[in-house]
Design a protein around this motif. Structure first.
Motif, short mmCIF file in Angstrom:
data_model
loop_
_atom_site.label_atom_id
_atom_site.label_comp_id
_atom_site.label_asym_id
_atom_site.label_seq_id
_atom_site.Cartn_x
_atom_site.Cartn_y
_atom_site.Cartn_z
N VAL A 93 8.95 34.12 60.68
CA VAL A 93 8.53 32.83 61.22
C VAL A 93 7.01 32.85 61.38
O VAL A 93 6.44 33.80 61.93
N TYR A 94 6.36 31.80 60.89
CA TYR A 94 4.92 31.68 61.02
C TYR A 94 4.59 31.27 62.44
O TYR A 94 5.05 30.24 62.94
N GLU A 95 3.81 32.08 63.14
CA GLU A 95 3.56 31.88 64.56
C GLU A 95 2.88 30.55 64.86
O GLU A 95 3.16 29.93 65.89
N VAL A 96 2.02 30.09 63.98
CA VAL A 96 1.27 28.86 64.24
C VAL A 96 2.18 27.64 64.28
O VAL A 96 2.06 26.78 65.16
N SER A 97 3.11 27.56 63.36
CA SER A 97 3.99 26.39 63.27
C SER A 97 5.33 26.59 63.97
O SER A 97 6.02 25.61 64.29
N GLY A 98 5.71 27.85 64.19
CA GLY A 98 7.03 28.13 64.77
C GLY A 98 8.16 27.90 63.80
O GLY A 98 9.33 27.82 64.21
N ARG A 99 7.86 27.84 62.50
CA ARG A 99 8.87 27.55 61.48
C ARG A 99 9.09 28.75 60.56
O ARG A 99 8.15 29.49 60.27
N ALA A 100 10.32 28.90 60.09
CA ALA A 100 10.61 29.92 59.10
C ALA A 100 9.77 29.67 57.85
O ALA A 100 9.51 28.51 57.48
N ALA A 101 9.30 30.72 57.23
CA ALA A 101 8.39 30.59 56.10
C ALA A 101 8.61 31.73 55.12
O ALA A 101 9.35 32.69 55.38
N THR A 102 7.96 31.62 53.98
CA THR A 102 7.93 32.70 52.99
C THR A 102 6.60 33.42 53.10
O THR A 102 5.56 32.80 53.26
N TYR A 103 6.65 34.74 53.05
CA TYR A 103 5.41 35.52 53.03
C TYR A 103 5.40 36.34 51.75
O TYR A 103 6.43 36.59 51.13
N TYR A 104 4.20 36.76 51.34
CA TYR A 104 4.01 37.39 50.03
C TYR A 104 3.36 38.76 50.19
O TYR A 104 2.28 38.90 50.78
N VAL A 105 4.05 39.79 49.69
CA VAL A 105 3.57 41.17 49.75
C VAL A 105 4.02 41.90 48.50
O VAL A 105 4.87 41.40 47.75
N THR A 106 3.46 43.08 48.26
CA THR A 106 3.99 43.90 47.18
C THR A 106 5.39 44.36 47.56
O THR A 106 5.73 44.47 48.75
N GLU A 107 6.19 44.65 46.57
CA GLU A 107 7.56 45.10 46.85
C GLU A 107 7.59 46.38 47.69
O GLU A 107 8.36 46.47 48.66
N PRO A 108 6.75 47.39 47.38
CA PRO A 108 6.76 48.60 48.23
C PRO A 108 6.34 48.32 49.66
O PRO A 108 6.89 48.91 50.59
N PHE A 109 5.37 47.43 49.86
CA PHE A 109 4.95 47.11 51.22
C PHE A 109 6.08 46.41 51.96
O PHE A 109 6.32 46.66 53.15
N GLY A 110 6.82 45.55 51.28
CA GLY A 110 7.97 44.90 51.90
C GLY A 110 9.03 45.91 52.32
O GLY A 110 9.61 45.79 53.41
N ARG A 111 9.27 46.92 51.48
CA ARG A 111 10.22 47.95 51.85
C ARG A 111 9.73 48.75 53.05
O ARG A 111 10.52 49.15 53.91
N ARG A 112 8.42 48.98 53.12
CA ARG A 112 7.87 49.70 54.27
C ARG A 112 8.07 48.89 55.55
O ARG A 112 8.36 49.45 56.61
N LEU A 113 7.92 47.57 55.48
CA LEU A 113 8.19 46.72 56.65
C LEU A 113 9.65 46.81 57.07
O LEU A 113 9.96 46.90 58.28
N ASP A 114 10.56 46.77 56.11
CA ASP A 114 11.98 46.90 56.43
C ASP A 114 12.26 48.22 57.13
O ASP A 114 13.03 48.28 58.10
N ARG A 115 11.65 49.28 56.63
CA ARG A 115 11.86 50.60 57.21
C ARG A 115 11.31 50.65 58.64
O ARG A 115 11.93 51.22 59.54
#
Length: 297
Positions: A93-115
């Motif tokens: 969720v984007y903090e400014v709007s309070g709405r669910a959103a899409t964010y863009y990262v490299t696939e490995p960075f996304g996996r690191r966030l999940d971990r």
């Protein structure tokens, strides 16, 4: 220390049509190749079977640590990145709007966030269904890892419509003493999980711009797991804040200098946690300290 120099307004929705995809940079080759093979590293107390994503172990955990990377961010346009709407099971969720959103990262960075979020769930015991952020990718700055899709700014973890952990220091820094102690302890336990996974973690101690979020990126080590760099003010200040606000070591001053008092305090904490050696000795000791700090309820 990699900077967080560009504001993230409107990151959740890419502006304008997609630009032509740029050629693959050395940085992108490193991220998509090496990180895919070794993103997780050997982690203290977080081996497969503990409810965390099963990721490969880096060879030679106890061997001398490699030198830091000296690679600048390589800006890319968002079509080169992975569009995501969740971090683990939590909606983004984007903090400014309070709405669910899409964010863009490299696939490995996304996996690191999940971990990281799995680590948080296991060792802090919170199960957020929503993660609020000031953004991830931004267009075009060669001084920010946001522009390469390898950084994110985290503001709050929420569940059932309420905050579990607020990293919005700007909103509660003037709270009454008892409430402030509680919030600071949870803030730094959460920061410990981020320091476990990410090389650069910038908190309110870094500068005033980070009073409403914690910035993380992997610019310093790329695919490698973090370790202590004694000259890093951000890392040393964070360790000192954890000693004071989580472990009650009020003799430790937050100076950014890895002095004898800080070394003694962290060594005793590691001994208490059954961790290996001293904090500056190895990547494994760094991870052990962060896991113990997360678990310190």
């Amino acid at each position: 220390m990699s900077g967080d120099t560009q504001r993230d307004e409107g990151v959740g929705t890419p502006p304008g049509p997609a630009a032509p995809r740029p050629l693959m940079s050395r940085r992108r080759l490193l991220s998509l190749g090496a990180v895919g093979a070794a993103v997780a590293g050997g982690a203290y107390a977080v081996s497969p079977g503990h409810g965390l994503p099963s990721l490969p172990r880096l060879p030679g955990l106890n061997e001398p640590t490699p030198a830091e990377l000296r690679i600048d961010p390589q800006p890319v346009d968002y079509p080169e990145l992975q569009g995501r709407r969740r971090i683990g099971p939590a909606a983004y969720v984007y903090e400014v709007s309070g709405r669910a959103a899409t964010y863009y990262v490299t696939e490995p960075f996304g996996r690191r966030l999940d971990r990281w979020l799995a680590l948080h769930r296991r060792h802090i015991g919170q199960a957020p269904d929503e993660l609020r952020s000031f953004g991830a990718w931004v267009r075009g700055s060669s001084t920010s890892w946001h522009s390469s899709g390898e950084a994110i700014d985290i503001a709050r973890l929420r569940a059932d419509g309420r905050d579990l952990t607020s990293l919005r220091y700007d909103q509660w820094r003037d709270a009454p003493a008892t409430e402030l102690r509680r919030r600071l302890a949870l803030y730094w336990r959460t920061a410990a999980g981020l320091h476990h996974e990410f090389a650069d973690v910038l908190t309110y101690l870094f500068d005033a711009a980070h009073g409403n979020h914690i910035h993380v990126d992997i610019g310093r080590f790329g695919p490698e797991q973090p370790r202590l760099i004694r000259r890093s003010n951000a890392q040393v200040q964070a360790v000192q804040a954890m000693c004071r606000h989580v472990w009650g070591r009020t003799d430790v001053e937050i100076t950014g200098d890895f002095d004898d008092v800080t070394r003694d305090a962290t060594t005793r904490i590691l001994e208490q946690a059954g961790g290996p050696g001293e904090l500056a000795d190895s990547r494994e000791a760094w991870q052990a300290f962060m896991v113990a700090t997360m678990q310190r309820g």
